[in-house]
Scaffold this active site. Structure first.
Site, PDB file in Angstrom:
ATOM      1  CG  MET A  30      -0.116  -8.047   3.340  1.00 39.01           C
ATOM      2  SD  MET A  30      -0.171  -9.834   3.295  1.00 39.01           S
ATOM      3  CE  MET A  30       0.674 -10.177   1.766  1.00 39.01           C
ATOM      4  N   GLY A  31       2.982  -4.305   3.699  1.00 39.26           N
ATOM      5  CA  GLY A  31       4.293  -3.698   3.911  1.00 39.26           C
ATOM      6  C   GLY A  31       5.317  -4.055   2.857  1.00 39.26           C
ATOM      7  CG  HIS A  34       6.045  -2.327  -4.346  1.00 39.19           C
ATOM      8  ND1 HIS A  34       4.918  -1.918  -5.040  1.00 39.19           N
ATOM      9  CD2 HIS A  34       5.752  -3.554  -3.857  1.00 39.19           C
ATOM     10  CE1 HIS A  34       4.010  -2.865  -4.994  1.00 39.19           C
ATOM     11  NE2 HIS A  34       4.476  -3.878  -4.270  1.00 39.19           N
ATOM     12  N   GLY A  36       4.015   0.561  -6.357  1.00 38.47           N
ATOM     13  CA  GLY A  36       2.612   0.140  -6.500  1.00 38.47           C
ATOM     14  C   GLY A  36       1.798   0.602  -5.300  1.00 38.47           C
ATOM     15  CG  HIS A  37       2.534  -1.174  -1.447  1.00 32.49           C
ATOM     16  ND1 HIS A  37       3.745  -1.827  -1.507  1.00 32.49           N
ATOM     17  CD2 HIS A  37       1.606  -2.130  -1.185  1.00 32.49           C
ATOM     18  CE1 HIS A  37       3.563  -3.107  -1.279  1.00 32.49           C
ATOM     19  NE2 HIS A  37       2.285  -3.327  -1.091  1.00 32.49           N
ATOM     20  CD  GLN A  61      -3.735 -11.917   3.240  1.00 32.91           C
ATOM     21  OE1 GLN A  61      -4.485 -11.160   3.857  1.00 32.91           O
ATOM     22  NE2 GLN A  61      -3.129 -11.540   2.130  1.00 32.91           N
ATOM     23  CG  ASP A 150      -3.067  -8.364  -5.243  1.00 30.01           C
ATOM     24  OD1 ASP A 150      -2.584  -9.470  -5.014  1.00 30.01           O
ATOM     25  OD2 ASP A 150      -2.394  -7.307  -5.214  1.00 30.01           O
ATOM     26  CB  SER A 186       6.250  -7.252  -1.103  1.00 30.50           C
ATOM     27  OG  SER A 186       5.465  -6.079  -0.966  1.00 30.50           O
TER      28      SER A 186
HETATM   29  P1  AMP Z   1       0.044  -6.131  -0.520  1.00 26.15           P
HETATM   30  O1  AMP Z   1       0.978  -5.379   0.363  1.00 26.15           O
HETATM   31  O2  AMP Z   1       0.724  -7.027  -1.505  1.00 26.15           O
HETATM   32  O3  AMP Z   1      -1.068  -6.814   0.253  1.00 26.15           O
HETATM   33  O4  AMP Z   1      -0.676  -5.036  -1.410  1.00 26.15           O
HETATM   34  C1  AMP Z   1      -1.385  -3.978  -0.828  1.00 26.15           C
HETATM   35  C2  AMP Z   1      -2.178  -3.270  -1.909  1.00 26.15           C
HETATM   36  O5  AMP Z   1      -1.270  -2.789  -2.905  1.00 26.15           O
HETATM   37  C3  AMP Z   1      -3.165  -4.192  -2.620  1.00 26.15           C
HETATM   38  O6  AMP Z   1      -4.364  -3.476  -2.869  1.00 26.15           O
HETATM   39  C4  AMP Z   1      -2.440  -4.534  -3.891  1.00 26.15           C
HETATM   40  O7  AMP Z   1      -3.313  -4.846  -4.964  1.00 26.15           O
HETATM   41  C5  AMP Z   1      -1.707  -3.231  -4.165  1.00 26.15           C
HETATM   42  N1  AMP Z   1      -0.567  -3.467  -5.056  1.00 26.15           N
HETATM   43  C6  AMP Z   1       0.429  -4.373  -4.896  1.00 26.15           C
HETATM   44  N2  AMP Z   1       1.274  -4.338  -5.950  1.00 26.15           N
HETATM   45  C7  AMP Z   1       0.794  -3.402  -6.799  1.00 26.15           C
HETATM   46  C8  AMP Z   1       1.203  -2.904  -8.067  1.00 26.15           C
HETATM   47  N3  AMP Z   1       2.289  -3.365  -8.689  1.00 26.15           N
HETATM   48  N4  AMP Z   1       0.482  -1.933  -8.652  1.00 26.15           N
HETATM   49  C9  AMP Z   1      -0.643  -1.466  -8.035  1.00 26.15           C
HETATM   50  N5  AMP Z   1      -1.091  -1.885  -6.848  1.00 26.15           N
HETATM   51  C10 AMP Z   1      -0.386  -2.837  -6.233  1.00 26.15           C
END
Ligand code: AMP
Length: 287
Positions: A30-31, A34, A36-37, A61, A150, A186
């Site tokens: 979802m942009g 960081h 993690g992404h 969602q 997640d 995020s």
């Molecule tokens: P989101 O942008 O929040 O929808 O996350 C996109 C992907 O990045 C999803 O598969 C999340 O589980 C993963 N993600 C988000 N935060 C982290 C993190 N801190 N460490 C690892 N993966 C992450």
């Protein structure tokens, strides 16, 4: 790096890649990217000859009253990070393009989606599964990479991929954390300085539970009340849930036995809802 906004153009690009016998790895996001992404993207980079990343804040969602309208955005910064990692295609669909007039079909998710975050976020996982299915069909990757921050989302997606016979490898990656242990998100950008400093309790508390298990405490209610106590020491923390579940079925457990158990929580700091989790190792005394 190509930036594609039109789903039909992405489909055409992906088809031409497949016709050449080449592989695609995919990371949906979802942009407001960081580390993690980026960790998912670096892994995906190794898993396919082509790397597709999508940025789409999926209205399906978000329940009414959640943070859809204020979800943080930084498209220029995100595009620069994607370029640096070596993303081949950055897919940026608009809601109208993914859900044109007349759109009405949704993935109905099962019991995996009813507890934990599903209990307080009505329709959330159906919305996640629907958009992920659409994105997987547009990209048709050989591998798609998700984060275990997640965890429930990852399980719901794995289940959907099995249930719908999708020929796609789903790869789960570890949680990437800030130096004080807070899981990167995020949504951390919403936190005030005092909320931010108190939020590090989540990972500290999850870390303690392993020690209690190793010392021989097995009763879930005892472990959970200690965990709640730790989190509640932070005056700004409001617990949504703290639970111990079977790591496969996500059903709550009464005792920590010698099988994979997940400790998972969602806690609000002000208006920001944070989630975190940790897989428990069985206690040493069981070994
Ligand atoms: P989101 O942008 O929040 O929808 O996350 C996109 C992907 O990045 C999803 O598969 C999340 O589980 C993963 N993600 C988000 N935060 C982290 C993190 N801190 N460490 C690892 N993966 C992450």
């Amino acid at each position: 790096m190509q930036v594609i906004e039109e789903p039909a153009l992405l489909t055409a690009w992906a088809r031409s890649v497949r016709e050449r016998g080449e592989t695609i790895a995919f990371v949906p996001t979802m942009g407001f990217l960081h580390e993690g992404h980026l960790s998912l993207m670096r892994e995906a980079r190794k898993r396919g000859q082509h790397l597709v990343v999508s940025i789409f804040v999926n209205p399906l969602q978000f329940a009414p009253g959640e943070d859809l309208e204020r979800y943080p955005q930084d498209l220029a910064g995100d595009a620069a990070k994607c370029r640096e990692i070596g993303v081949d295609v950055l897919f940026l669909p608009s809601p109208d393009r993914l859900y044109p007039e007349g759109f009405q079909t949704r993935v109905q998710v099962g019991p995996l989606a009813s507890g934990l975050c599903g209990a307080s976020r009505d329709g959330h996982f159906s919305g996640v599964a629907t958009v992920v299915l659409k994105l997987l069909n547009l990209v048709r990757p050989t591998t798609a990479v998700f984060g275990s921050k997640d965890y429930q989302q990852l399980q719901v997606i794995r289940r959907m991929v099995r249930d719908f016979d999708l020929d796609i490898e789903i790869l789960g990656m570890p949680i990437v954390r800030e130096p004080d242990g807070l899981a990167m998100s995020s949504r951390n950008a919403y936190l005030s300085p005092s909320e931010r400093s108190q939020a590090s309790v989540l990972q500290r508390a999850l870390g303690e539970i392993q020690g209690w298990v190793d010392e021989g405490t097995r009763q879930a209610d005892v472990l959970l009340s200690r965990l709640r106590g730790l989190v509640e020491e932070q005056p700004l923390a409001r617990i949504d849930y703290i639970t111990l579940v079977d790591a496969e079925t996500l059903a709550p457990i009464d005792r920590v036995e010698n099988r994979p158990i997940l400790a998972a929580l969602a806690v609000r700091f002000g208006t920001t809802r944070l989630i975190d989790n940790s897989l428990l190792r069985p206690g040493e005394r069981d070994a």
